[in-house]
Design a protein around this motif. Structure first.
Motif, PDB file in Angstrom:
ATOM      1  N   GLU A 157      33.289 116.260  68.356  1.00 14.81           N
ATOM      2  CA  GLU A 157      34.095 116.235  67.122  1.00 14.81           C
ATOM      3  C   GLU A 157      35.504 115.716  67.392  1.00 14.81           C
ATOM      4  OE1 GLU A 157      35.527 119.438  63.750  1.00 14.81           O
ATOM      5  OE2 GLU A 157      33.436 119.435  64.432  1.00 14.81           O
ATOM      6  N   VAL A 197      35.265 112.050  67.906  1.00 16.19           N
ATOM      7  CA  VAL A 197      34.583 111.394  66.781  1.00 16.19           C
ATOM      8  C   VAL A 197      33.478 110.454  67.309  1.00 16.19           C
ATOM      9  CG1 VAL A 197      34.930 110.301  64.535  1.00 16.19           C
ATOM     10  CG2 VAL A 197      36.862 111.401  65.659  1.00 16.19           C
ATOM     11  N   TYR A 226      31.994 125.339  66.458  1.00 16.56           N
ATOM     12  CA  TYR A 226      31.487 123.968  66.608  1.00 16.56           C
ATOM     13  C   TYR A 226      30.014 123.956  67.014  1.00 16.56           C
ATOM     14  CZ  TYR A 226      36.498 122.962  66.828  1.00 16.56           C
ATOM     15  OH  TYR A 226      37.851 122.892  66.556  1.00 16.56           O
ATOM     16  N   TYR A 258      29.648 119.962  71.399  1.00 13.10           N
ATOM     17  CA  TYR A 258      29.896 119.566  70.009  1.00 13.10           C
ATOM     18  C   TYR A 258      31.393 119.577  69.686  1.00 13.10           C
ATOM     19  CZ  TYR A 258      24.884 119.845  69.169  1.00 13.10           C
ATOM     20  OH  TYR A 258      23.527 119.633  69.206  1.00 13.10           O
TER      21      TYR A 258
END
Length: 397
Positions: free
Chosen positions: A184, A187, A175, A180
């Motif tokens: 993810e 979202v 990632y 990060y």
């Protein structure tokens, strides 16, 4: 040395001004250390020879110059510039680092939004700012330094530790780093995620398994990502505790599960679940409070929504309370659905206050022309009663 000064003074005075010996004596006194502390007996002309010590001028940047710097380096509106200055206060802005920091941050690629969201970045010590920017550039998988600007306020030693941890976690290399990964999973933009993580650095130090399990549990139970970010303390609880609480909330048919349901005392959770059950009993086969209000007022759902929009606070009132108000006004007090729909604010009024005031008016033989009278403040309501009684006495006479 003093003899030479006095000698020069005498010759200059005799050549240029032709002053008397008494005057020369006064000038001698002016040049001696004892005389410099007091100007007694000297004329304005004579005191011009004594130049007082002046402190060096304040070299700190003025707020006006900081505004110019923000305007020249960044594409900011006047309103945004004022917002930046007002958030930090003019005294901090005059601390001496602002103008150089603006230039450094601009060259580092820091965008305008960061200056607006984190106005304190221009007040940091310049040397520390440079060191922290250099550290941020070493973050594994860094795609945009703006994503990590929120960490510039973290003490340098702690920042080194945090970045060291991020860079040592091989599990998240796919990632880029842990930040990060969280971005993810939720979202959400990394910039938004870091705005919250920078205030709760413990999230970056949690064991990987604990972090991942808790995040997944909350997502499984439809906890909104932004609600998770706003209440990151929930990640500190054991996954087993998190799961039990979330499951109870789901079984209680909570339409919106929140992180606080994991952390709150048992009595608070029970009370919340009971209120949900009461609400479901009131609604019956209806899905929303709008539908219930429409049924009680004998109007369409669209008309009910229009009535409730006239006083927005009605939408925050529990449907159980709305039911109690309807039961009293329509069934006991004898008001019509039209009278209630004309004053939707009555649904927000304390039921106890409504009952007490209507009972008082009944004893006076007064039926209010509108339920708006009942919704008035205590002072306004008492004034209305006083005026009504005066008018009533006039009619009787």
């Amino acid at each position: 040395m003093w003899a030479r000064i006095i000698s020069c003074s005498r010759s200059n005075l005799s050549l240029n001004y032709g002053k008397s010996s008494a005057k020369v004596l006064l000038i001698r006194r002016a040049f001696t250390p004892a005389a410099t502390s007091s100007n007694d007996g000297l004329s304005d002309l004579e005191t011009n020879y004594i130049v007082p010590y002046r402190e060096s001028r304040d070299l700190r940047p003025s707020v006006k110059n900081v505004k110019k710097s923000l305007k020249s380096y960044l594409n900011l509106s006047s309103e945004e510039i004022e917002q930046i200055l007002n958030k930090e206060g003019h005294q901090k802005i005059r601390g001496g680092y602002a103008i150089s920091n603006i230039e450094i941050l601009n060259k580092a690629g820091i965008q305008e939004k960061c200056f607006v969201d984190f106005p304190w970045i221009i007040t940091l010590q310049t040397k520390r700012l440079k060191e922290k920017l250099s550290l941020l550039r070493t973050v594994n998988g860094l795609t945009d330094i703006n994503d990590f600007v929120a960490y510039l306020r973290v003490p340098l030693s702690r920042l080194r530790k945090i970045i060291g941890l991020l860079n040592s976690e091989e599990k998240y290399l796919a990632y880029g780093n842990r930040v990060y990964y969280i971005s993810e999973k939720l979202v959400l933009d990394p910039y938004i995620v870091n705005k919250h993580l920078a205030k709760r650095l413990f999230v970056l130090e949690l064991p990987c398994d604990m972090l991942e399990e808790n995040l997944q549990l909350m997502l499984n139970y439809k906890v909104a990502p932004m609600n998770i970010l706003k209440d990151l303390w929930v990640l500190l609880y054991a996954p087993s505790v998190v799961e039990v609480r979330l499951k109870r909330a789901a079984l209680g048919k909570k339409d919106r599960i929140m992180p606080w349901m994991v952390k709150c005392p048992e009595s608070t959770l029970k009370r919340s679940l009971q209120l949900t059950q009461d609400k479901l009993e009131v609604l019956g086969d209806k899905q929303t409070a709008d539908e219930y209000v429409a049924e009680r007022l004998k109007v369409t759902v669209e008309e009910a929504r229009a009535i409730m929009r006239r006083y927005d606070q009605v939408n925050t009132v529990r449907v159980t309370k709305i039911k109690e108000v309807f039961d009293y006004l329509l069934d006991e007090a004898g008001f019509s659905t039209l009278e209630v729909s004309q004053v939707p604010r009555i649904l927000c009024n304390s039921l106890e206050t409504t009952k007490n005031r209507l009972e008082q008016l009944k004893q006076l033989g007064c039926r209010p022309p509108s339920l708006a009278v009942i919704c008035r403040s205590k002072l306004q309501y008492e004034k209305w009663i006083e005026m009504w009684m005066k008018r009533n006495q006039i009619k009787e006479t």
